[in-house]
Design an enzyme around this catalytic site. Structure first.
Site, PDB file in Angstrom:
ATOM      1  N   ARG A  86      -9.090  15.475 -10.324  1.00 51.53           N
ATOM      2  CA  ARG A  86      -8.642  14.846  -9.071  1.00 51.53           C
ATOM      3  C   ARG A  86      -9.537  15.256  -7.900  1.00 51.53           C
ATOM      4  O   ARG A  86      -9.646  14.548  -6.911  1.00 51.53           O
ATOM      5  CB  ARG A  86      -7.166  15.198  -8.785  1.00 51.53           C
ATOM      6  CG  ARG A  86      -6.653  14.638  -7.469  1.00 51.53           C
ATOM      7  CD  ARG A  86      -5.131  14.514  -7.432  1.00 51.53           C
ATOM      8  NE  ARG A  86      -4.449  15.700  -7.885  1.00 51.53           N
ATOM      9  CZ  ARG A  86      -4.253  16.800  -7.152  1.00 51.53           C
ATOM     10  NH1 ARG A  86      -4.704  16.869  -5.914  1.00 51.53           N
ATOM     11  NH2 ARG A  86      -3.615  17.836  -7.662  1.00 51.53           N
ATOM     12  N   TYR A 124      -8.658  -8.357   4.522  1.00 54.25           N
ATOM     13  CA  TYR A 124      -8.104  -8.401   3.177  1.00 54.25           C
ATOM     14  C   TYR A 124      -6.597  -8.075   3.280  1.00 54.25           C
ATOM     15  O   TYR A 124      -6.192  -7.227   4.067  1.00 54.25           O
ATOM     16  CB  TYR A 124      -8.822  -7.403   2.263  1.00 54.25           C
ATOM     17  CG  TYR A 124      -8.140  -7.280   0.935  1.00 54.25           C
ATOM     18  CD1 TYR A 124      -8.080  -8.384   0.088  1.00 54.25           C
ATOM     19  CD2 TYR A 124      -7.502  -6.113   0.559  1.00 54.25           C
ATOM     20  CE1 TYR A 124      -7.402  -8.308  -1.120  1.00 54.25           C
ATOM     21  CE2 TYR A 124      -6.830  -6.030  -0.646  1.00 54.25           C
ATOM     22  CZ  TYR A 124      -6.783  -7.134  -1.481  1.00 54.25           C
ATOM     23  OH  TYR A 124      -6.110  -7.055  -2.659  1.00 54.25           O
ATOM     24  N   ASP A 184     -15.326  -2.416   6.626  1.00 55.15           N
ATOM     25  CA  ASP A 184     -15.217  -2.835   5.225  1.00 55.15           C
ATOM     26  C   ASP A 184     -16.405  -3.749   4.936  1.00 55.15           C
ATOM     27  O   ASP A 184     -16.512  -4.847   5.477  1.00 55.15           O
ATOM     28  CB  ASP A 184     -13.885  -3.574   5.004  1.00 55.15           C
ATOM     29  CG  ASP A 184     -13.662  -3.928   3.531  1.00 55.15           C
ATOM     30  OD1 ASP A 184     -14.667  -4.136   2.812  1.00 55.15           O
ATOM     31  OD2 ASP A 184     -12.503  -4.027   3.102  1.00 55.15           O
ATOM     32  N   LYS A 225     -15.943  -4.845  -6.851  1.00 55.50           N
ATOM     33  CA  LYS A 225     -16.613  -6.137  -6.661  1.00 55.50           C
ATOM     34  C   LYS A 225     -18.097  -6.030  -6.996  1.00 55.50           C
ATOM     35  O   LYS A 225     -18.448  -5.669  -8.093  1.00 55.50           O
ATOM     36  CB  LYS A 225     -16.359  -6.644  -5.246  1.00 55.50           C
ATOM     37  CG  LYS A 225     -14.940  -6.390  -4.727  1.00 55.50           C
ATOM     38  CD  LYS A 225     -13.871  -7.089  -5.544  1.00 55.50           C
ATOM     39  CE  LYS A 225     -12.505  -6.906  -4.879  1.00 55.50           C
ATOM     40  NZ  LYS A 225     -11.397  -7.241  -5.719  1.00 55.50           N
TER      41      LYS A 225
END
Ligand SMILES: Cc1ncc(COP(=O)(O)O)c(C=O)c1O
Length: 387
Positions: free
Chosen positions: A57, A111, A178, A203
């Site tokens: 983590r 988004y 972004d 993406k």
């Protein structure tokens, strides 16, 4: 007794040191934890920011490899890899707004997951968020603005934000951009004065429609704060996903050059088609911000939106394509078509949809890597059903 010992040995296999040369490609470190040195070094590793070889983590050698590639692409001091684009958006925003009660300024067009975070979650924690039309963002920024959140081009309207103008208007604010649609191949926001860049690596960065991941890049100090936030919230990018991403990144520039060329070819075809009302692609001179697109983007990517006569025609075109697949997401090798009003904005109200500039006549394309003539032929056949 012997049976018992052999069962214990199952759990502590002897791993022989590797003979011969080192692997050319980084192996997948599929482990959740690491055996630590039995010295004070262990406590030093535990206390470090983003230690490698402590606990997955906190990071892994595979995440570190991808982060080094991603920081380099963005011209950043540091990068943080997390388990999704939304985890990157959340880690960046939550780490910067935590200590400051000032205003968060953002666009009306973002988004949808980001819109929910800005409109519902941050206000629920007492944060003051103001959303303005995207083109008015720079004019709306002022001394009271502590964080500016931008997305350019925005999903799915393809509206641009002038990064230099926002920097000039809000010299003291932390600006987060972004850059998922543009990617560092087309725009490097840090070069325009932005402080933190977030991207859905799901993406174009990974580019193969087989990984969900996200990345934040920026100064070492801001990335350390984002890492601390992600350490607590826990959105891990697991070693195999990080390994796949590092693999996908090797062909990133080649893929982006092709996405840019194919995107423009398809945009030009649609702009000349009688059944198409409008095409939103920053590479077309008809885009209202084409000049800004030329200044701020090296190429204009494979994303575009177009509108047809009415909602019924949009659904008919969507259902008639064969090569272009009906799926959300973007930036993969295959061309995807989607109907944002019913799919991408499924969790938004009609008012929020309208404020985002989306209506039911709009279709969004993620233009892939196929031969451009084949994509155009598929769209031509689908559009002939509403001509
Ligand atoms: C611009 C933009 N930012 C962030 C995200 C969220 O990324 P993810 O789905 O990897 O969480 C998306 C997803 O489509 C996006 O288009």
């Amino acid at each position: 007794m012997e049976k018992h010992a052999s069962m214990t040995r199952l759990l502590h296999p002897h791993v022989a040191p590797q003979a011969g040369g080192a692997p050319l490609v980084t192996p997948i470190h599929q482990t959740s934890t690491y055996e630590l040195p039995r010295t004070d070094e262990a406590a030093r590793i535990a206390a470090a920011v983003a230690p490698t070889g402590y606990y997955t983590r906190y990071g892994s050698p595979n995440a570190r490899e991808a982060e080094a590639m991603l920081a380099d692409l963005d011209g950043a001091e540091a990068a943080l890899l997390v388990g999704s684009g939304m985890a990157a958006v959340s880690a960046a925003l939550l780490s910067t707004v935590a200590a400051d009660p000032g205003e968060i300024l953002a666009q009306k067009s973002h988004y949808t997951g980001t819109l929910t975070l800005l409109q519902e979650m941050l206000p629920a924690f007492g944060r003051q968020v103001r959303l303005v039309p995207q083109e008015e963002l720079a004019a709306a920024a002022g001394r009271q603005t502590r964080v500016v959140y931008v997305e350019t081009p925005s999903n799915p309207t393809m509206t641009l934000t002038d990064l230099r103008a926002v920097r000039a208007a809000a010299p003291d604010a932390i600006i987060i951009a972004d850059n998922t649609f543009a990617t560092p191949y087309n725009t490097r926001p840090l070069d325009f004065g932005v402080d933190l860049v977030v991207q859905s690596a799901t993406k174009y960065l990974n580019g193969h429609s087989d990984v969900t991941a996200g990345v934040v890049t920026g100064s070492a100090a801001l990335i350390a704060k984002a890492w601390e936030t992600a350490r607590v919230l826990g959105p891990v990018c697991h070693p195999f996903e990080a390994w796949l991403l590092a693999r996908g990144l090797k062909t990133f520039p080649l893929r982006m050059a092709r996405h840019n060329a194919n995107g423009l070819a398809v945009a030009r075809f649609l702009a000349g088609h009688p059944a198409v009302r409008a095409v939103h692609h920053p590479g077309l001179p008809s885009h209202p911000q084409h000049d800004l697109a030329v200044r701020q983007m090296r190429g204009h990517g494979g994303m575009l939106a177009f509108t047809v006569a009415d909602a019924d025609a949009a659904v008919r075109v969507l259902r008639a394509t064969k090569l272009c697949r009906n799926a959300v997401s973007l930036g993969g090798p295959e061309t995807l078509i989607t109907h944002p009003a019913s799919l991408v904005f499924a969790h938004q109200s009609a008012e929020e949809l309208a404020a985002s500039g989306v209506d039911a006549t709009m279709l969004r394309l993620s233009v892939g890597l196929e031969e451009p003539e084949d994509i155009v032929a598929d769209l031509a056949a689908a559009l002939s059903t509403v001509d």
